[in-house]
Design an enzyme around this catalytic site. Sequence first.
Site, PDB file in Angstrom:
ATOM      1  CD  GLU A   1      -2.063   4.195   3.123  1.00 48.41           C
ATOM      2  OE1 GLU A   1      -3.260   4.430   3.394  1.00 48.41           O
ATOM      3  OE2 GLU A   1      -1.716   3.356   2.258  1.00 48.41           O
TER       4      GLU A   1
ATOM      5  CB  CYS B   1      -6.755  -0.220   5.088  1.00 50.23           C
ATOM      6  SG  CYS B   1      -5.059  -0.860   5.050  1.00 50.23           S
TER       7      CYS B   1
ATOM      8  CB  CYS C   1      -2.133   1.639   6.178  1.00 48.91           C
ATOM      9  SG  CYS C   1      -1.748   0.828   4.606  1.00 48.91           S
TER      10      CYS C   1
ATOM     11  CG  HIS D   1      -1.978  -1.014   1.210  1.00 49.71           C
ATOM     12  ND1 HIS D   1      -3.094  -0.921   2.003  1.00 49.71           N
ATOM     13  CD2 HIS D   1      -2.118  -2.160   0.493  1.00 49.71           C
ATOM     14  CE1 HIS D   1      -3.882  -1.951   1.785  1.00 49.71           C
ATOM     15  NE2 HIS D   1      -3.304  -2.737   0.876  1.00 49.71           N
TER      16      HIS D   1
END
Length: 148
Positions: free
Chosen positions: A58, A86, A89, A56
């Site tokens: 992040e 999410c 993260c 992801h």
Amino acid sequence: MLSIYTDAHFMKQALLLAQQAFDQGEVPIGAVVVSNHQIIGKGYNQVENLQDPTAHAEILAITAAADYLGTKYLTECTLFVTIEPCVMCAGAIKWAQFKRIVFGAPEPKSGFSRLSPPILHKKTQITRGILQEECANLMKIFFKSRRR
């Protein structure tokens, strides 16, 4: 004297990364980590490209920033991300102990703010809605194009 180093400035940088993800067929989320008005980490979703469910925006930005600073703690840093992180993260954000997180658009289905009690570190400040419309629109266009 006005500063160019505003939340909107750094969110625009995250949006540029989100556009890169979009252009590569990835869910268009971008993130930058800022310390002392300087971007020290950046990332965009690369889950499909890397075949890695943890790739992801992040996570990639946090890894780059931690590598840059040589520490796992990012206590003086701000994370700018186009979409609310999410839960996965948010866990990484908690362990990195960010001073601040700034996100553009909310993510009602899988965003961290759905959880109670809050998952982020107790000292982390949260700013929501920076360039929200631009961030949300990129996601809407992406998913609309996928449904055809």
